[in-house]
Design a protein around this motif. Structure first.
Motif, mmCIF file in Angstrom:
data_model
loop_
_atom_site.group_PDB
_atom_site.id
_atom_site.type_symbol
_atom_site.label_atom_id
_atom_site.label_comp_id
_atom_site.label_asym_id
_atom_site.label_seq_id
_atom_site.Cartn_x
_atom_site.Cartn_y
_atom_site.Cartn_z
ATOM 1 N N ASN A 29 0.816 -1.219 0.000
ATOM 2 C CA ASN A 29 0.000 0.000 0.000
ATOM 3 C C ASN A 29 0.848 1.268 0.000
ATOM 4 O O ASN A 29 0.575 2.224 -0.728
ATOM 5 C CB ASN A 29 -0.924 0.009 1.220
ATOM 6 C CG ASN A 29 -2.002 -1.063 1.127
ATOM 7 O OD1 ASN A 29 -2.427 -1.415 0.022
ATOM 8 N ND2 ASN A 29 -2.444 -1.578 2.262
ATOM 9 N N ASP B 128 5.560 -8.987 6.171
ATOM 10 C CA ASP B 128 5.230 -9.005 7.599
ATOM 11 C C ASP B 128 5.233 -7.630 8.254
ATOM 12 O O ASP B 128 4.675 -7.454 9.331
ATOM 13 C CB ASP B 128 6.151 -9.964 8.363
ATOM 14 C CG ASP B 128 7.608 -9.542 8.307
ATOM 15 O OD1 ASP B 128 7.930 -8.478 8.831
ATOM 16 O OD2 ASP B 128 8.426 -10.294 7.739
ATOM 17 N N GLY B 129 5.874 -6.668 7.619
ATOM 18 C CA GLY B 129 5.848 -5.323 8.192
ATOM 19 C C GLY B 129 6.876 -5.093 9.286
ATOM 20 O O GLY B 129 6.921 -4.025 9.881
ATOM 21 N N PHE B 130 7.702 -6.088 9.564
ATOM 22 C CA PHE B 130 8.708 -5.940 10.619
ATOM 23 C C PHE B 130 10.102 -6.267 10.083
ATOM 24 O O PHE B 130 10.886 -6.951 10.727
ATOM 25 C CB PHE B 130 8.356 -6.810 11.827
ATOM 26 C CG PHE B 130 7.168 -6.298 12.575
ATOM 27 C CD1 PHE B 130 7.311 -5.325 13.548
ATOM 28 C CD2 PHE B 130 5.903 -6.746 12.264
ATOM 29 C CE1 PHE B 130 6.214 -4.812 14.211
ATOM 30 C CE2 PHE B 130 4.791 -6.249 12.932
ATOM 31 C CZ PHE B 130 4.948 -5.275 13.906
ATOM 32 N N VAL C 115 -4.680 4.247 3.805
ATOM 33 C CA VAL C 115 -3.503 3.709 3.130
ATOM 34 C C VAL C 115 -3.093 2.379 3.784
ATOM 35 O O VAL C 115 -2.877 1.388 3.137
ATOM 36 C CB VAL C 115 -2.315 4.698 3.187
ATOM 37 C CG1 VAL C 115 -1.070 4.078 2.558
ATOM 38 C CG2 VAL C 115 -2.671 6.017 2.497
ATOM 39 N N ARG C 116 -3.009 2.411 5.106
ATOM 40 C CA ARG C 116 -2.544 1.250 5.897
ATOM 41 C C ARG C 116 -1.125 0.847 5.465
ATOM 42 O O ARG C 116 -0.875 -0.245 4.980
ATOM 43 C CB ARG C 116 -3.528 0.076 5.779
ATOM 44 C CG ARG C 116 -4.910 0.457 6.291
ATOM 45 C CD ARG C 116 -5.850 -0.706 6.437
ATOM 46 N NE ARG C 116 -7.131 -0.201 6.939
ATOM 47 C CZ ARG C 116 -8.196 0.029 6.141
ATOM 48 N NH1 ARG C 116 -8.143 -0.220 4.854
ATOM 49 N NH2 ARG C 116 -9.304 0.499 6.672
ATOM 50 N N HIS D 287 1.324 0.164 7.193
ATOM 51 C CA HIS D 287 2.027 -0.830 8.009
ATOM 52 C C HIS D 287 1.946 -2.235 7.434
ATOM 53 O O HIS D 287 2.686 -3.116 7.830
ATOM 54 C CB HIS D 287 1.464 -0.832 9.433
ATOM 55 C CG HIS D 287 0.043 -1.281 9.509
ATOM 56 N ND1 HIS D 287 -1.017 -0.432 9.240
ATOM 57 C CD2 HIS D 287 -0.501 -2.480 9.798
ATOM 58 C CE1 HIS D 287 -2.155 -1.097 9.382
ATOM 59 N NE2 HIS D 287 -1.876 -2.345 9.714
ATOM 60 N N ARG D 288 0.996 -2.430 6.505
ATOM 61 C CA ARG D 288 0.887 -3.754 5.895
ATOM 62 C C ARG D 288 1.891 -3.838 4.747
ATOM 63 O O ARG D 288 1.718 -3.191 3.716
ATOM 64 C CB ARG D 288 -0.515 -3.963 5.342
ATOM 65 C CG ARG D 288 -1.610 -3.943 6.390
ATOM 66 C CD ARG D 288 -2.943 -4.107 5.686
ATOM 67 N NE ARG D 288 -4.054 -4.074 6.626
ATOM 68 C CZ ARG D 288 -5.333 -4.057 6.246
ATOM 69 N NH1 ARG D 288 -5.633 -4.060 4.958
ATOM 70 N NH2 ARG D 288 -6.288 -4.037 7.142
ATOM 71 N N GLY D 289 2.897 -4.633 4.914
ATOM 72 C CA GLY D 289 3.861 -4.794 3.820
ATOM 73 C C GLY D 289 5.286 -4.638 4.302
ATOM 74 O O GLY D 289 5.539 -4.339 5.471
ATOM 75 N N GLY E 151 5.171 1.914 13.029
ATOM 76 C CA GLY E 151 3.958 1.712 13.815
ATOM 77 C C GLY E 151 3.701 2.959 14.656
ATOM 78 O O GLY E 151 4.543 3.856 14.722
ATOM 79 N N GLU F 171 -3.973 5.561 9.975
ATOM 80 C CA GLU F 171 -4.354 4.671 8.866
ATOM 81 C C GLU F 171 -4.334 5.364 7.510
ATOM 82 O O GLU F 171 -4.370 4.707 6.472
ATOM 83 C CB GLU F 171 -5.779 4.157 9.092
ATOM 84 C CG GLU F 171 -5.870 2.860 9.830
ATOM 85 C CD GLU F 171 -7.306 2.347 9.819
ATOM 86 O OE1 GLU F 171 -7.556 1.334 9.168
ATOM 87 O OE2 GLU F 171 -8.170 2.974 10.467
#
Lengths: 527, 155
Positions: free
Chosen positions: A159, A197-199, A317-318, A320-322, A353, A382
């Motif tokens: 995103n 995983d975003g991390f 947008v979100r 954090h996903r990706g 985050g 978000e």
């Protein structure tokens, strides 16, 4: 199988640090049959124990020993005891990195010639060319599984990148993609593909991202030629009457001091610890520290001209996903003095985050840092997209790592002080990057953009630089110190200039090349 | 330097609701109110602000200097108007905090708030942040590219 070596074994190559430089060098030497010992100050924390939580992960992985900072940079006033965000674990800072793998350009190796005389800088050409490093870039990209090289497909855009790519297209940029990443887009080399995983910063739990912890070190250990000794904090390097390095003194987990002998010592402690160890090794023969006849140890500290731009949008947008950082605009990376500065920069997606976004926004130049102004932005988490700016900063002799005159660490060694002032070129570049970054988000309807200056540094470079002439730097084109031929610099400290590129790929390429040189020189009995 | 706090000095009274170790219930309550003015998230209940106050409480239990900074800071804050904090309007409270913005007391509260409030996993869903993902297969099948307001042809 992993093996153990004796303290008195003076046939070893001893490497201080297990990150991109040290970990890679250790494996490369072990593959050639060279008996190699890596001393790592931090513990070995395997990936299953890594934590999907920004704050807890920092506590688990980061180098938290006290440091000091001075100068006019944000860090000196606001984060003086934590000037750099790097790791103290087996795998070093490859356990905490975005994965961006960009090559230097040909002209970046000739910064002094190409940029000219820039007052206040200590610019110098590398004693090395792109052509010489290219074969090693190839090897490094293959080893690390870099997307967009060796037929490895690029990542699918997440995103955050979809927003940046749409904006890039609208402002006319041509070179925007998910970029060259050492994160598997397909299963490769025994490691799985990304699960978005975003991390990616917070360890390597999914195992999709390359690090020395999950790749170089186990491969080196499997040869039977490599020992990695964790929680062994090196205090100093020793030498004999002829000035040759003979070994190192370290403190183990229990606080006991040991003297490890060596045939060759390679320092790869990152650009703060590497000069600190050399400076702390001062002796009657080398009163200013090891390999410091030039006075350049600790000087020319570089950290990249970085910063963030955040865009706020009307719809979610979100981000954090990706993957944390898998988007890159390359159009501004070229040297084009018409923009009002020399060198270039990249724009790369970055998400945080709420935990670390709050700390990031708290230093924004566009927000008050508290009150409704601040919380209104947090409330639309978000709806935010984010990018990191990374560009070439200027080497300056006055930007330096020194030993603190009074404060000592838990082992009685002076803590390092990191002094930094932005050069006018750094400021001009950052301002340009802020403006262009904001324009990318404005082009896709941002209701607001927010600029954030750099905090604790992740790219620490240049404090033991390569130079053609011994009086200009600390080491030669192989990372071998000018003063002591069996002492090597094996990390980003050896960078003569910073380039715009994220440094890890170049650190790895230099380590592979250095391993070839060390093995060759050992066989020829030159060291 | 850290010193154990003598609870008698600070008049510690454990509140049944808050369970503070060192902070008097009244002081803790005022800190919650101060935090709410400093970082207003109006739809979030007090418990998230109390979380920060409890973290601060844990710190002052280990650090007498910090305890002094907090108690003296609140005294200075109360002296600004001479009226009970509770009785002030939000606007006046904000003005008082703005006046103290450059003090070590204010800076410390701000920095502790930033550190503890937004890192509390219980609060993340409020911001639409979904947190730890590796044990749930990442975001690969949970919307990593589900943005729908940018058209494919824009890419």
């Amino acid at each position: 199988m992993p093996r153990t070596f004796d303290l008195g074994d003076d046939t070893l190559v001893v490497i201080i640090g297990s990150g991109a430089g040290g970990g890679t060098l250790g494996n490369e030497l072990a593959q050639k049959g060279v008996r190699t010992l890596i001393l790592e100050a931090g513990p070995r924390i395997e990936r299953e124990k890594h934590i999907d939580d920004e704050r807890q992960s920092l506590a688990q992985l980061a180098w938290l020993d006290k440091r000091a900072a001075s100068g006019s940079w944000w860090v000196a006033k606001n984060s003086p005891n934590f000037p750099a965000w790097i790791c103290k674990v087996v795998g070093g800072t490859t356990v905490h990195w975005g994965g961006g793998c960009l090559r230097f350009q040909e002209d970046e190796f000739r910064a002094k010639d190409v940029y000219g005389d820039i007052p206040g800088t200590s610019l110098l050409n590398w004693p090395l060319t792109l052509a010489e490093l290219e074969p090693y870039y190839d090897k490094a990209e293959d080893k690390m599984g870099v997307t967009g090289t060796h037929g490895i497909p690029l990542h699918d855009a997440d995103n955050n990148q979809i927003v940046m790519a749409a904006g890039a297209r609208k402002v006319g940029y041509k070179e925007c993609s998910t970029g060259n990443m050492a994160i598997n887009s397909r299963p490769r080399d025994g490691r799985p593909a990304t699960i978005q995983d975003g991390f990616c910063f917070q360890g390597i739990r999914s195992n999709a991202k390359w690090s020395t912890l999950n790749s170089e070190i186990p491969k080196g250990e499997a040869t039977g030629n490599l020992e990695v000794r964790p929680e062994c904090h090196v205090l100093k390097i020793e030498h004999d009457a002829y000035g040759k390095a003979t070994g190192v003194v370290y403190v183990d987990k229990g606080g006991s001091h040991h003297r490890q002998q060596a045939r060759i010592v390679c320092v790869a402690g990152n650009s703060i610890e590497t000069p600190r160890i050399l400076l702390n090794s001062a002796s009657s023969k080398y009163a200013d520290g090891l390999a410091n006849s030039s006075g350049q140890v600790g000087k020319n500290y570089m950290r990249h001209t970085s910063g963030n731009v955040w865009g706020v949008f009307e719809k979610p947008v979100r981000m954090h996903r990706g993957n944390t950082m898998a988007g890159c605009i390359k159009d501004e990376r070229y040297h084009n003095p018409n923009r009002g500065f020399v060198g270039g920069y990249f724009m790369q997606t970055e998400h945080l985050g709420p935990s670390f976004l709050a700390l990031n926004l708290a230093r924004s130049i566009d927000l008050k840092g508290w009150g409704l102004d601040f919380t209104r932005v947090m409330e639309v988490y978000e709806y935010m997209a984010g990018m990191w700016l990374v560009g070439e900063d200027m080497p300056q002799k006055t930007n330096c790592v020194t030993l603190h005159p009074t404060e000592k660490d838990q082992f009685g060694v002076p803590i390092p002080n990191v002094h930094c002032d932005d050069h006018a070129n750094d400021i001009a570049m950052r301002n340009h990057a802020y403006e262009r970054g904001a324009s990318v988000y404005d082009a896709v309807g941002a209701t607001r953009t927010i600029r954030v200056p750099p905090g604790p540094t992740t790219h620490n470079l240049g404090t033991c630089r390569q130079s053609a002439r011994p009086e200009d730097g600390v080491c030669n084109r192989w990372g071998q110190t000018h003063d002591i031929k069996n002492l090597f610099i094996s990390d980003g400290s050896q960078f003569t200039t910073a380039s715009a590129a994220n440094p890890t790929l170049t650190i790895v390429a230099l380590a592979i090349r250095q391993a070839d040189y060390i093995a060759d020189q050992m066989v020829k009995l030159r060291i | 330097m850290s010193h154990p706090i003598k609870t008698a000095d600070t008049g510690s009274v454990a509140s049944p609701d808050h369970n503070y170790r060192c902070l008097r219930a009244e002081l803790a309550e005022q800190l919650v109110s101060i935090f709410r003015i400093m970082f207003p998230h109006d739809t979030l209940p007090d418990e998230f602000y109390q979380h920060v106050t409890r973290k601060l409480d844990e710190k002052v239990a280990q650090d007498a200097d910090l305890m002094r900074l907090v108690t003296e800071g609140v005294d200075v804050l109360n002296d600004q108007t001479g009226f009970a904090w509770k009785s002030l309007s939000s606007e006046i409270k904000l003005q008082v905090l703005e006046r103290l913005e450059q003090t070590p007391f204010f800076k410390r509260l701000r920095s502790d708030f930033l550190g503890f409030f937004y890192s509390n996993p219980a609060i993340w869903s409020h911001f639409g942040y979904e947190g730890p993902s590796n044990d749930r297969g990442g975001y690969l099948h949970r919307g990593f590219n589900d943005i729908n307001w940018i058209k494919k042809e824009e890419l």
